[in-house]
Write a protein that holds these residues in place. Sequence first.
Motif, PDB file in Angstrom:
ATOM      1  N   ALA A 103       7.524  -9.584  -3.429  1.00 47.15           N
ATOM      2  CA  ALA A 103       8.068  -8.486  -3.337  1.00 47.15           C
ATOM      3  C   ALA A 103       7.985  -7.437  -1.672  1.00 47.15           C
ATOM      4  CB  ALA A 103       6.433  -7.208  -3.657  1.00 47.15           C
ATOM      5  N   ARG A 104       9.373  -6.649  -2.099  1.00 45.63           N
ATOM      6  CA  ARG A 104       9.808  -6.142  -0.766  1.00 45.63           C
ATOM      7  C   ARG A 104       9.122  -4.419  -0.831  1.00 45.63           C
ATOM      8  NH1 ARG A 104      14.678  -8.812   0.751  1.00 45.63           N
ATOM      9  NH2 ARG A 104      14.461 -10.799  -0.244  1.00 45.63           N
ATOM     10  N   VAL A 105       9.642  -4.285   0.595  1.00 44.65           N
ATOM     11  CA  VAL A 105       9.330  -2.800   0.824  1.00 44.65           C
ATOM     12  C   VAL A 105      10.297  -2.193   2.188  1.00 44.65           C
ATOM     13  CG1 VAL A 105       7.335  -3.518   2.433  1.00 44.65           C
ATOM     14  CG2 VAL A 105       7.288  -0.836   1.247  1.00 44.65           C
ATOM     15  N   PRO A 106      11.034  -1.164   1.893  1.00 45.53           N
ATOM     16  CA  PRO A 106      11.801  -0.844   3.319  1.00 45.53           C
ATOM     17  C   PRO A 106      10.614  -0.727   4.425  1.00 45.53           C
ATOM     18  CG  PRO A 106      11.689   1.033   1.675  1.00 45.53           C
ATOM     19  CD  PRO A 106      11.029  -0.698   0.851  1.00 45.53           C
ATOM     20  N   VAL A 107      11.339  -0.089   5.628  1.00 47.26           N
ATOM     21  CA  VAL A 107      10.177  -0.045   6.578  1.00 47.26           C
ATOM     22  C   VAL A 107      11.086   0.604   7.904  1.00 47.26           C
ATOM     23  CG1 VAL A 107       9.744  -1.208   9.525  1.00 47.26           C
ATOM     24  CG2 VAL A 107       8.910  -1.936   7.189  1.00 47.26           C
ATOM     25  N   TYR A 108      11.104   1.298   8.439  1.00 49.74           N
ATOM     26  CA  TYR A 108      12.181   2.000   8.983  1.00 49.74           C
ATOM     27  C   TYR A 108      11.282   2.119  10.359  1.00 49.74           C
ATOM     28  CZ  TYR A 108      13.923   3.614   4.509  1.00 49.74           C
ATOM     29  OH  TYR A 108      13.903   3.421   2.968  1.00 49.74           O
ATOM     30  N   VAL A 109      12.166   1.648  11.478  1.00 53.37           N
ATOM     31  CA  VAL A 109      12.016   2.178  12.935  1.00 53.37           C
ATOM     32  C   VAL A 109      12.675   3.132  13.769  1.00 53.37           C
ATOM     33  CG1 VAL A 109      11.398   0.567  15.000  1.00 53.37           C
ATOM     34  CG2 VAL A 109      11.136  -0.406  12.592  1.00 53.37           C
ATOM     35  N   ARG A 110      12.225   4.427  14.466  1.00 53.67           N
ATOM     36  CA  ARG A 110      12.585   5.232  15.074  1.00 53.67           C
ATOM     37  C   ARG A 110      12.281   4.849  16.721  1.00 53.67           C
ATOM     38  NH1 ARG A 110      11.794  11.728  15.287  1.00 53.67           N
ATOM     39  NH2 ARG A 110      13.661  12.033  16.205  1.00 53.67           N
ATOM     40  N   ILE A 111      13.391   4.347  17.177  1.00 56.66           N
ATOM     41  CA  ILE A 111      13.847   4.242  18.787  1.00 56.66           C
ATOM     42  C   ILE A 111      13.815   5.639  19.479  1.00 56.66           C
ATOM     43  CG2 ILE A 111      14.268   2.983  20.508  1.00 56.66           C
ATOM     44  CD1 ILE A 111      13.878   1.341  18.337  1.00 56.66           C
ATOM     45  N   LEU A 112      12.947   5.807  20.379  1.00 56.11           N
ATOM     46  CA  LEU A 112      12.962   6.664  20.585  1.00 56.11           C
ATOM     47  C   LEU A 112      12.587   6.699  22.467  1.00 56.11           C
ATOM     48  CD1 LEU A 112       8.299   8.057  19.974  1.00 56.11           C
ATOM     49  CD2 LEU A 112      11.029   8.818  18.710  1.00 56.11           C
ATOM     50  N   ASP A 113      13.921   8.199  22.841  1.00 58.74           N
ATOM     51  CA  ASP A 113      14.701   8.288  24.113  1.00 58.74           C
ATOM     52  C   ASP A 113      13.569   8.103  25.038  1.00 58.74           C
ATOM     53  OD1 ASP A 113      16.900   8.333  25.692  1.00 58.74           O
ATOM     54  OD2 ASP A 113      16.264   9.932  25.576  1.00 58.74           O
ATOM     55  N   VAL A 114      13.623   7.588  25.809  1.00 56.69           N
ATOM     56  CA  VAL A 114      13.566   7.381  27.394  1.00 56.69           C
ATOM     57  C   VAL A 114      14.552   8.265  28.285  1.00 56.69           C
ATOM     58  CG1 VAL A 114      12.144   6.251  28.858  1.00 56.69           C
ATOM     59  CG2 VAL A 114      11.628   5.906  26.694  1.00 56.69           C
ATOM     60  N   ASN A 115      14.296   8.350  29.298  1.00 56.49           N
ATOM     61  CA  ASN A 115      14.957   7.997  30.180  1.00 56.49           C
ATOM     62  C   ASN A 115      15.427   7.484  30.839  1.00 56.49           C
ATOM     63  OD1 ASN A 115      17.434  10.671  31.864  1.00 56.49           O
ATOM     64  ND2 ASN A 115      15.445  11.038  33.533  1.00 56.49           N
ATOM     65  N   SER A 123       0.469  -1.046   0.114  1.00 60.91           N
ATOM     66  CA  SER A 123      -0.474  -0.160  -0.288  1.00 60.91           C
ATOM     67  C   SER A 123       0.852   1.347   0.072  1.00 60.91           C
ATOM     68  CB  SER A 123      -0.699   0.212   0.915  1.00 60.91           C
ATOM     69  OG  SER A 123       0.056   0.415   2.285  1.00 60.91           O
ATOM     70  N   ARG A 124       2.253   1.311   0.106  1.00 58.30           N
ATOM     71  CA  ARG A 124       3.187   2.550  -0.110  1.00 58.30           C
ATOM     72  C   ARG A 124       4.200   1.968  -0.762  1.00 58.30           C
ATOM     73  NH1 ARG A 124       2.315   4.817   6.965  1.00 58.30           N
ATOM     74  NH2 ARG A 124       0.641   4.655   6.542  1.00 58.30           N
ATOM     75  N   SER A 125       4.940   3.095  -0.743  1.00 62.79           N
ATOM     76  CA  SER A 125       6.388   2.312  -1.029  1.00 62.79           C
ATOM     77  C   SER A 125       7.708   2.627   0.140  1.00 62.79           C
ATOM     78  CB  SER A 125       6.795   3.964  -1.544  1.00 62.79           C
ATOM     79  OG  SER A 125       7.278   4.949  -1.292  1.00 62.79           O
ATOM     80  N   SER A 126       6.893   2.964   1.204  1.00 61.25           N
ATOM     81  CA  SER A 126       7.694   2.562   2.186  1.00 61.25           C
ATOM     82  C   SER A 126       6.903   2.596   3.777  1.00 61.25           C
ATOM     83  CB  SER A 126       9.291   3.415   2.187  1.00 61.25           C
ATOM     84  OG  SER A 126       8.543   5.298   2.523  1.00 61.25           O
ATOM     85  N   TYR A 127       7.663   2.541   4.815  1.00 63.98           N
ATOM     86  CA  TYR A 127       6.653   2.339   6.126  1.00 63.98           C
ATOM     87  C   TYR A 127       7.713   3.251   7.272  1.00 63.98           C
ATOM     88  CZ  TYR A 127       3.252  -0.204   3.684  1.00 63.98           C
ATOM     89  OH  TYR A 127       2.251  -0.949   3.175  1.00 63.98           O
ATOM     90  N   LEU A 128       7.033   3.961   8.474  1.00 66.75           N
ATOM     91  CA  LEU A 128       7.735   4.931   9.077  1.00 66.75           C
ATOM     92  C   LEU A 128       8.103   4.245  10.310  1.00 66.75           C
ATOM     93  CD1 LEU A 128      10.275   6.029  10.169  1.00 66.75           C
ATOM     94  CD2 LEU A 128       9.229   8.047   9.589  1.00 66.75           C
ATOM     95  N   PHE A 129       7.709   3.472  11.748  1.00 68.30           N
ATOM     96  CA  PHE A 129       6.713   3.518  12.892  1.00 68.30           C
ATOM     97  C   PHE A 129       7.877   4.378  13.477  1.00 68.30           C
ATOM     98  CE2 PHE A 129       5.592   0.251  10.183  1.00 68.30           C
ATOM     99  CZ  PHE A 129       4.675   0.638   9.920  1.00 68.30           C
ATOM    100  N   GLU A 130       7.045   4.895  14.735  1.00 70.68           N
ATOM    101  CA  GLU A 130       8.084   5.209  16.019  1.00 70.68           C
ATOM    102  C   GLU A 130       7.975   4.725  17.145  1.00 70.68           C
ATOM    103  OE1 GLU A 130       7.549   9.472  16.043  1.00 70.68           O
ATOM    104  OE2 GLU A 130       8.852   9.823  14.165  1.00 70.68           O
TER     105      GLU A 130
END
Length: 618
Positions: free
Chosen positions: A300-312, A214-221
């Motif tokens: 078929a392949r799709v890139p998935v970018y996972v960003r890790i958010l900071d915790v103190n 459904s998308r050319s790439s995915y971004l998850f935080e």
Amino acid sequence: LDVSGTSVVQVTATDADDPSYGNSARVIYSILQGQPYFSVEPETGIIRTALPNMNRENREQYQVVIQAKDMGGQMGGLSGTTTVNITLTDVNDNPPRFPQSTIHLRIPESSPVGTAIGSVKATDADTGKNAEVEYRIIDGDGTDMFDIVTQKDTQEGIITVRKPLDYETRRLYTLKVEAENTHVDPRFYYLGPFKDTTIVKISVEDVDEPPIFSRSSYLFEVHEDIELGTIIGTVMARDPDSVSSPIRFSLDRHTDLDRIFNIHSGNGSIYTSKPLDREISQWHNLSVIAAEINNPKDTARVPVYVRILDVNDNAPQFAVFYDTFVCENARAGQLIQTISAVDKDDPLGGQKFFFSLAAVNPNFTVQDNEDNTARILTRRNGFSRHEISTYLLPVVISDNDYPIQSSTGTLTIRVCACDSRGNMQSCSAEALLLPAGLSTGALVAILLCIIILLVIVVLFAALKRQRKKEPLILSKEDIRDNIVSYNDEGGGEEDTQAFDIGTLRNPAAMEDKKLRRDIIPETLFVPRRTPSAPDNTDVRDFINQRLKEHDTDPSAPPYDSLATYAYEGNDSIAESLSSLESGTTEGDQNYDYLREWGPRFNKLAEMYGGGESDKDTS
């Protein structure tokens, strides 16, 4: 040509006769071959077309034979002939024509943009530039999906894909293609338009296509403190074919070597399988694979970018290791160290640290500078390294994020002796108990003394060695016997390697002369065969024979050798030759026979043969 009488060429014949003498030099031209297409003027020899509308496409080459005859062409005149080859040149008098009014082409829907579908070609009876054609798409429902390119060398129109095709969206396209001459002669406009059209129908074939995301790439935080198994996001894909097939999802493990994430194969939900740590890796770049269950090869392949958010979740610590000291003569309130801290976390508002002591300290205090640094100050005057050489100062460092994190770092403060400017000189308490060190000059003097002693010892050893090399015999008149050592020691009577004892015990048993085994001869020689002594041969004759052979043998060793024969024969007429018993025997013995024994006994003959004369003279 569409007009008759057009001049083609003029031929000329010459006659050597006198033109003033009658008709002898008057030449008349006539055509023998080439009719009815060409004619010739009798007087001038000009060849002209005889028929209108001569078409090169029907016949291009003509051969015309012209006769030249003198005497005005009358009978009796002489004649000659010539052949003229005439070629009709092309003009653009023919328009291009498609051989078919409709052309059908097929192409798979998976063909990429730029793929050649097929070609169309219009024929033109002309040649050269008159036959050059330009193709274009002038109408149809696929004008935006296809292009046509003219191939100059083959004069074909190549139809190519302009946009991606989809069988499920549209299966048939219709194009109207036009072919037109690029060089048109205005004289032949009346023949009609010099172009032609054809219909091209293109059928799109169905291909089992891979799934489409459904998308050319995915971004998850996601925050780094989430629990295991938490879904961080979902990818979606579908089968674009007319008969939809279920999709199976999977993760490319080359993009997740630590297996931190996993995916539900049925719905594409990505969840965590290991704890996350932003301080180790802030980004994770995954690759999700979608495959049809009925045809697993279509993926078929799709890139998935996972960003890790900071915790103190990390406490601040000292930025570096601090080597801190305080002078013995320090005063209260004196600065001895400035400290700073670092934190692995990265809060949105930036880092903010607070410094304090874990407990009240009577010797030192900490003062927060409110810029993420702090100063360590003394609280009293004077310190003694003999009493306490080292102080441990716990410092508490905390941040201002939520939840607040703090840690305790310990400063090691040494007590040192300093000069008046506060420069450290010595921090060791034992240094005061040690005697003053030697000066540089004293060390140099000691080193020189050692070197001089070593030189004296070397010279003494060299002189002693030189004295040992002086010769013992200082005068040529010293007639004492010289002992020459050959370093060749025999084995005594038990040495059976120097000589074959069995030869003397049984002289007849020796057939060949054996080489000596106690030495290695310098040159090889062929041993001489000597006749065996008969059984009744005296040992004396045997020894004399062997002695003679050794005296004349050039390969014999140049030093005396003692050979034990272990065989006792008759008494020698010379009796004992030992000089040890010469004092007890009578002095009237005659030793002249020693000279007959060969050159090896000359020295003995000189020593013992002259004994009486020496006594007489004395």
